[in-house]
Design a protein around this motif. Structure first.
Motif, PDB file in Angstrom:
ATOM      1  N   ALA A  17       0.830  -1.207   0.000  1.00 14.73           N
ATOM      2  CA  ALA A  17       0.000   0.000   0.000  1.00 14.73           C
ATOM      3  C   ALA A  17       0.861   1.253   0.000  1.00 14.73           C
ATOM      4  CB  ALA A  17      -0.937  -0.004   1.205  1.00 14.73           C
ATOM      5  N   ARG A  18       1.932   1.254   0.774  1.00 13.69           N
ATOM      6  CA  ARG A  18       2.797   2.437   0.827  1.00 13.69           C
ATOM      7  C   ARG A  18       3.556   2.627  -0.484  1.00 13.69           C
ATOM      8  NH1 ARG A  18       2.514   4.680   5.758  1.00 13.69           N
ATOM      9  NH2 ARG A  18       2.003   3.327   7.491  1.00 13.69           N
ATOM     10  N   HIS A  19       3.724   1.551  -1.234  1.00 10.34           N
ATOM     11  CA  HIS A  19       4.367   1.639  -2.544  1.00 10.34           C
ATOM     12  C   HIS A  19       3.382   2.136  -3.606  1.00 10.34           C
ATOM     13  CE1 HIS A  19       7.005   0.627  -5.859  1.00 10.34           C
ATOM     14  NE2 HIS A  19       6.038  -0.086  -6.404  1.00 10.34           N
ATOM     15  N   ASP A  20       2.131   1.716  -3.506  1.00 12.48           N
ATOM     16  CA  ASP A  20       1.136   2.027  -4.544  1.00 12.48           C
ATOM     17  C   ASP A  20       0.353   3.316  -4.302  1.00 12.48           C
ATOM     18  OD1 ASP A  20       1.831  -0.237  -5.907  1.00 12.48           O
ATOM     19  OD2 ASP A  20       0.202  -1.458  -5.103  1.00 12.48           O
ATOM     20  N   TYR A  21       0.376   3.842  -3.080  1.00 13.70           N
ATOM     21  CA  TYR A  21      -0.451   5.005  -2.743  1.00 13.70           C
ATOM     22  C   TYR A  21       0.352   6.066  -2.001  1.00 13.70           C
ATOM     23  CZ  TYR A  21      -4.367   1.845  -3.613  1.00 13.70           C
ATOM     24  OH  TYR A  21      -5.246   0.963  -4.187  1.00 13.70           O
ATOM     25  N   PHE A  22      -0.072   7.318  -2.159  1.00 18.26           N
ATOM     26  CA  PHE A  22       0.387   8.402  -1.290  1.00 18.26           C
ATOM     27  C   PHE A  22      -0.519   8.368  -0.063  1.00 18.26           C
ATOM     28  CE2 PHE A  22       1.583  10.344  -5.450  1.00 18.26           C
ATOM     29  CZ  PHE A  22       2.945  10.461  -5.211  1.00 18.26           C
ATOM     30  N   ILE A  23       0.062   8.229   1.129  1.00 15.21           N
ATOM     31  CA  ILE A  23      -0.713   8.172   2.361  1.00 15.21           C
ATOM     32  C   ILE A  23      -0.860   9.595   2.896  1.00 15.21           C
ATOM     33  CG2 ILE A  23      -0.869   7.185   4.677  1.00 15.21           C
ATOM     34  CD1 ILE A  23      -0.897   5.092   2.398  1.00 15.21           C
ATOM     35  N   HIS A  24      -2.105  10.083   3.019  1.00 14.90           N
ATOM     36  CA  HIS A  24      -2.349  11.442   3.485  1.00 14.90           C
ATOM     37  C   HIS A  24      -2.655  11.489   4.986  1.00 14.90           C
ATOM     38  CE1 HIS A  24      -2.241  12.958  -0.597  1.00 14.90           C
ATOM     39  NE2 HIS A  24      -3.006  11.937  -0.950  1.00 14.90           N
ATOM     40  N   GLU A  25      -3.537  10.611   5.455  1.00 21.78           N
ATOM     41  CA  GLU A  25      -3.882  10.553   6.875  1.00 21.78           C
ATOM     42  C   GLU A  25      -4.128   9.102   7.251  1.00 21.78           C
ATOM     43  OE1 GLU A  25      -7.044  13.224   8.216  1.00 21.78           O
ATOM     44  OE2 GLU A  25      -6.883  14.252   6.294  1.00 21.78           O
ATOM     45  N   THR A  26      -3.864   8.759   8.520  1.00 24.41           N
ATOM     46  CA  THR A  26      -4.171   7.407   8.985  1.00 24.41           C
ATOM     47  C   THR A  26      -5.146   7.480  10.149  1.00 24.41           C
ATOM     48  OG1 THR A  26      -2.284   7.358  10.491  1.00 24.41           O
ATOM     49  CG2 THR A  26      -1.937   6.472   8.278  1.00 24.41           C
ATOM     50  N   TYR A  27      -5.965   6.445  10.267  1.00 26.82           N
ATOM     51  CA  TYR A  27      -6.980   6.356  11.316  1.00 26.82           C
ATOM     52  C   TYR A  27      -6.940   4.960  11.914  1.00 26.82           C
ATOM     53  CZ  TYR A  27      -8.890  10.519   9.081  1.00 26.82           C
ATOM     54  OH  TYR A  27      -9.048  11.770   8.552  1.00 26.82           O
ATOM     55  N   GLU A  28      -7.340   4.872  13.177  1.00 29.34           N
ATOM     56  CA  GLU A  28      -7.451   3.587  13.852  1.00 29.34           C
ATOM     57  C   GLU A  28      -8.922   3.230  13.969  1.00 29.34           C
ATOM     58  OE1 GLU A  28      -5.113   2.004  17.541  1.00 29.34           O
ATOM     59  OE2 GLU A  28      -6.897   3.035  18.267  1.00 29.34           O
ATOM     60  N   ALA A  29      -9.263   1.991  13.623  1.00 28.26           N
ATOM     61  CA  ALA A  29     -10.645   1.539  13.710  1.00 28.26           C
ATOM     62  C   ALA A  29     -10.677   0.157  14.336  1.00 28.26           C
ATOM     63  CB  ALA A  29     -11.272   1.484  12.320  1.00 28.26           C
ATOM     64  N   GLY A  30     -11.710  -0.105  15.119  1.00 29.79           N
ATOM     65  CA  GLY A  30     -11.921  -1.450  15.640  1.00 29.79           C
ATOM     66  C   GLY A  30     -12.531  -2.302  14.533  1.00 29.79           C
ATOM     67  N   ILE A  31     -12.472  -3.624  14.678  1.00 25.55           N
ATOM     68  CA  ILE A  31     -13.041  -4.526  13.687  1.00 25.55           C
ATOM     69  C   ILE A  31     -14.083  -5.395  14.383  1.00 25.55           C
ATOM     70  CG2 ILE A  31     -12.535  -6.204  11.875  1.00 25.55           C
ATOM     71  CD1 ILE A  31      -9.568  -5.585  12.283  1.00 25.55           C
ATOM     72  N   ALA A  32     -15.290  -5.478  13.786  1.00 28.75           N
ATOM     73  CA  ALA A  32     -16.340  -6.356  14.311  1.00 28.75           C
ATOM     74  C   ALA A  32     -16.072  -7.759  13.768  1.00 28.75           C
ATOM     75  CB  ALA A  32     -17.707  -5.856  13.891  1.00 28.75           C
TER      76      ALA A  32
END
Length: 157
Positions: A17-32
């Protein structure tokens, strides 16, 4: 005592993902998750390749996240590629929804980890890179590696 990564165990990472995309912001989410999915994650049996997040009806879901069936799960096992709901605050979801409506932005899962016993996912607001951007990154990485090597050789003498 106050270690930065105390209680965090990384399960899997989407390095591409870091190779294929420019990362602008990151977020933390829980997973159900369902029962045996947690055991599979603890065993490190997940794959983020080709997964993405989407927002529908004010809720955020992750698609194409592969969590392998648990070996001892028998009839209680789950579908490995099922759609999983991500748990975030409503305000964050609304903000992300507005950003993803802009041209070129998408939500990409970066990694899955356990934080204080709870499964979490780091998702990023990202925009795609072109091939020339990827080549530029590779050139910069190679140049940086050459500089490090030269400095290392210089310190020997």
């Amino acid at each position: 005592m106050g270690r930065k990564n105390a209680g965090i165990k990384t399960v899997c990472e989407n390095r591409k993902a870091r190779h294929d995309y420019f990362i602008h912001e990151t977020y933390e989410a829980g997973i159900a998750l369902q029962g045996t999915e947690v055991k599979s994650l603890r065993a490190g049996r997940a794959n983020l390749k080709d997964s993405y997040a989407s927002i529908q009806n004010g809720e955020i879901f992750v698609e194409n996240l592969h969590i392998s069936p648990y070996d001892q799960g028998n009839i209680f096992n789950h579908d490995p590629l099922r759609r999983r709901k991500l748990l975030m605050h409503k305000a964050e979801i609304v903000k992300l929804f507005a950003k993803t409506r802009e041209k070129g932005f998408t939500l990409v899962p970066l990694k899955i980890y356990f934080k204080q016993g709870r499964a979490k996912m780091e998702i990023a607001l990202a925009s795609g890179k072109h091939n020339y951007d990827k080549r530029q990154d590779l050139h910069e990485k190679a140049a940086k590696r050459e500089i490090e090597r030269a400095l290392k050789d210089r310190q020997r003498y």
